[in-house]
Design a protein around this motif. Sequence first.
Motif, PDB file in Angstrom:
ATOM      1  N   VAL A   1      21.518 -40.795  19.427  1.00 19.03           N
ATOM      2  CA  VAL A   1      20.165 -40.241  19.527  1.00 19.03           C
ATOM      3  C   VAL A   1      19.452 -40.522  18.220  1.00 19.03           C
ATOM      4  N   SER A   2      18.348 -41.209  18.303  1.00 23.68           N
ATOM      5  CA  SER A   2      17.522 -41.494  17.128  1.00 23.68           C
ATOM      6  C   SER A   2      16.276 -40.631  17.174  1.00 23.68           C
ATOM      7  N   THR A   3      15.867 -40.125  16.018  1.00 23.57           N
ATOM      8  CA  THR A   3      14.757 -39.179  15.941  1.00 23.57           C
ATOM      9  C   THR A   3      13.766 -39.631  14.881  1.00 23.57           C
ATOM     10  N   VAL A   4      12.506 -39.404  15.154  1.00 24.06           N
ATOM     11  CA  VAL A   4      11.477 -39.627  14.152  1.00 24.06           C
ATOM     12  C   VAL A   4      10.420 -38.538  14.280  1.00 24.06           C
TER      13      VAL A   4
ATOM     14  N   ALA B   1      17.342 -41.923  23.238  1.00 26.83           N
ATOM     15  CA  ALA B   1      18.770 -41.924  23.577  1.00 26.83           C
ATOM     16  C   ALA B   1      19.204 -43.357  23.858  1.00 26.83           C
ATOM     17  N   VAL B   2      20.204 -43.842  23.102  1.00 28.57           N
ATOM     18  CA  VAL B   2      20.610 -45.246  23.149  1.00 28.57           C
ATOM     19  C   VAL B   2      22.128 -45.346  23.203  1.00 28.57           C
ATOM     20  N   ASP B   3      22.624 -46.317  23.965  1.00 25.73           N
ATOM     21  CA  ASP B   3      24.052 -46.594  23.994  1.00 25.73           C
ATOM     22  C   ASP B   3      24.439 -47.609  22.921  1.00 25.73           C
TER      23      ASP B   3
ATOM     24  N   GLU C   1       7.228 -47.824  19.230  1.00 27.11           N
ATOM     25  CA  GLU C   1       7.643 -48.913  18.349  1.00 27.11           C
ATOM     26  C   GLU C   1       8.283 -48.410  17.056  1.00 27.11           C
ATOM     27  N   ARG C   2       7.874 -47.258  16.579  1.00 25.01           N
ATOM     28  CA  ARG C   2       8.565 -46.680  15.428  1.00 25.01           C
ATOM     29  C   ARG C   2       9.961 -46.212  15.834  1.00 25.01           C
ATOM     30  N   LEU C   3      10.063 -45.600  17.020  1.00 26.32           N
ATOM     31  CA  LEU C   3      11.371 -45.156  17.501  1.00 26.32           C
ATOM     32  C   LEU C   3      12.341 -46.328  17.642  1.00 26.32           C
ATOM     33  N   PHE C   4      11.866 -47.440  18.180  1.00 27.58           N
ATOM     34  CA  PHE C   4      12.751 -48.586  18.363  1.00 27.58           C
ATOM     35  C   PHE C   4      13.243 -49.130  17.026  1.00 27.58           C
ATOM     36  N   ASP C   5      12.391 -49.134  16.014  1.00 25.70           N
ATOM     37  CA  ASP C   5      12.849 -49.592  14.699  1.00 25.70           C
ATOM     38  C   ASP C   5      13.884 -48.639  14.102  1.00 25.70           C
ATOM     39  N   VAL C   6      13.623 -47.340  14.205  1.00 23.06           N
ATOM     40  CA  VAL C   6      14.566 -46.347  13.683  1.00 23.06           C
ATOM     41  C   VAL C   6      15.894 -46.444  14.428  1.00 23.06           C
ATOM     42  N   ALA C   7      15.849 -46.596  15.738  1.00 26.94           N
ATOM     43  CA  ALA C   7      17.075 -46.694  16.525  1.00 26.94           C
ATOM     44  C   ALA C   7      17.854 -47.961  16.191  1.00 26.94           C
ATOM     45  N   ALA C   8      17.153 -49.079  16.030  1.00 26.87           N
ATOM     46  CA  ALA C   8      17.831 -50.332  15.697  1.00 26.87           C
ATOM     47  C   ALA C   8      18.573 -50.209  14.371  1.00 26.87           C
TER      48      ALA C   8
END
Length: 789
Positions: free
Chosen positions: A186-189, A306-308, A383-390
């Motif tokens: 789980v990535s959070t911003v 939420a990412v696998d 797009e911020r979430l995707f960067d944080v998750a990556a």
Amino acid sequence: MTTSPDAADQVFGSSVERREDPSLLTGKAEFTDDKLPDAAHVAILRSQFAHARIESVDTSTAAERDGVIAVFTGEDIEASGIPNSIPTAWMLPGLVTPQYRLMATDKVRHSGDAIAAVVAEDRYVAHDALDDVDVSYERLDAATTPTEAVGAEPPVHEEAEDNVAFDFELGDADAVDEAFAAADHVSTVELEQPRILPTPVEPRAAAASYDPGTDELTVWMTSQNPHLHRMLMSTATLGHPEHKLTVIAPEVGGGFGKKIYHYPDEAITAWCAKRLERDVKWQATRSEDYVTGSHGRDHITEAELAVDDDGTVRAMRVETHAGLGAHLLQFATATPSYLYATILSSEYDIPAIHCRVVGVFTNTAPVDAYRGAGRAEGIYVTERLFDVAARGLGLDPTELRRTNLVAPDEFPFETSVGLVYDSGEYERAMDRALEIVDYDDLRERQAALREEGRYLGIGVANFVESAGLSPSKAAGELGAQAGGWEVGVVRFHPSGKIVVACGTADQGQGHRTTLAQIAADELGVPIADVEVVEGNTDEVPQGMGTYGSRSAPVGGGAVSTSARKVVEKARKIAAHQLEADADDVEFEDGEFRVKGAAQRSMGIADVAMQAYLGHDIPDEMEPGLEATSYYDPENFTFPFGTHVAVVEVEPTTGDVEIQRYVAVDDCGEQINPMIVEGQIHGGIAQGIGAALFEAAQYDGSGNLVTGSMNDYALPRASDLPEYETDSTVTPSPHNPLGVKGVGESATIGATPAVVNAVVDALEPFGVDHLDMPLTNETIWAAVESAGGS
């Protein structure tokens, strides 16, 4: 390469020179303040306090000043018996809608609320006389941010408990909870999107003329939507009969959303004209427009993804507090709800999304749509979430994006938040942007420069824009109080010349060129033979105006539909003249020809003459050659693209240099590639401004401390890079022209691309997020708090 506007070739898809530019560039264009040169002038007294009860208003001294014609207060307007209420145009469940009067009578709710109006023979006398109006206040505490305002006392409006105007939810909360429980990561911003001050070249203005003999009222104004203004002035503020009210938008020096809405100021001006039975005009100063006109954005958000382990996104959860300001304008409720939550899926296949938005009254200027409205805010979150998750997964940000893109064979694609995307080749656009910027080489160069103590950042942003809000029935079911259709009229004159009238309203986009290109191409005539009329409620039957990237897909759709109707009528007349069956008559390049008999032909201009003579046309056919269409699309259109920003950040000073900026956009078929590119250039500039420079700031008392261009930081030419633009073309399958719209796309893509790039540059310092604007001080402070360089 541009082409002459007199060219008779196919003009749709050509970079025809803008026919608007000669008058604008030579100073011959007429703006609102150029109208009624002998008019009296209105100046409006604004509250100096953000929140206060009005104890008394004494206008006697002002009324005695030489040159003053009259001074009016809110009580005078109330006593005149007009409806006196600015409405909202989008209802949500449980929405609280306090009355928004033309002038405050009980209390002021933001610095800039109107209290009195002075009408004088001279502009300067009118403004000087404002100092003579004596207002006694009982000051109250003010709340200016959407989180601090919740529960603040006293409330902005007594009707709104805890200052909450609405509490909106979209998506399946249970499905999201299940997906989060099953996900590997789980990535959070937590992020803020600050207020933006729309800054068109021309501040808002109005001029009004009233004829008591005929009861005709004419209002010239800076409007993106003249028909909306006419309707609302008739039904909601002035009560003047709509059929005796004309609203005209002359040249309008930019809008960016700010000039969609009906504000008290133009109604006050028109009311004064009627009351005094003489011409009057009002022109806002820049600082006045900043404290009274609509602002944009103002979101405080917590978001989770939420990412696998393999990069598959399972779900997204978003909670936002959205500042609405002190009053609701027409789309204030739609922008942070349906225009925001529905776009969170962006280009990605995200199985479950839940979004909650709390809309909050604050003691500030109203907030409504600004270029990219709702879509820009939503795409920024994603797009911020995707960067944080990556980063959390140790993946390249492009890899995580690519893993979750919607594939071309999945269209039409229904997202988990209710939109049905029409068409898209997202990976193709993304690959093209990465190819142009030499992405892999850039990553190698970034690593090498870090060894030298230099900090390069690469920011990628994908986006989808929902353009041309429609269809009307669906919009109405969601709470819209207006339709999503547009009117297009195509009328031949007997001489073969054509007038096109459309309910859109140009503020610099080049409609008189692009709509003429559509008609000329459909009718097979030289573009010079086509005149385009917009922005006049007497000359265009109805209209829904220009906003939301709707002019090309909806306005253009209306014009093309009418042009095709004209061609079909003309085909029947030509067949009659050529003694052939209409099914055997072909139309190409402005000529009707009988199949297999090329010598039997007739030009459409000749048909027009025959249509108006009426001597030899089919039985039971009416003379004349024109058509009107109310085009109501079956769906939005969905432009998309990928933007890449490359920056170098100097950590010891916080300086940001944008070294490269690549934009690959797909707006479907392009009517005029030069105008498309111009829209992209301007949109990128505004997106960069939001990322690096712009933020409206209020102090603790509710005063706008960025209330002039000395204090509000707009990007300058020297702050902007050379743009590298390219495009893909994925036509919209349901639009008659295949177009999708491009007015807001670049602003939507630019802001996250630049922020992602700056944060990427600061990765060695452990910085994973910064809130906009990314000023030198913001960057320097983040580096220092992380231990410096």
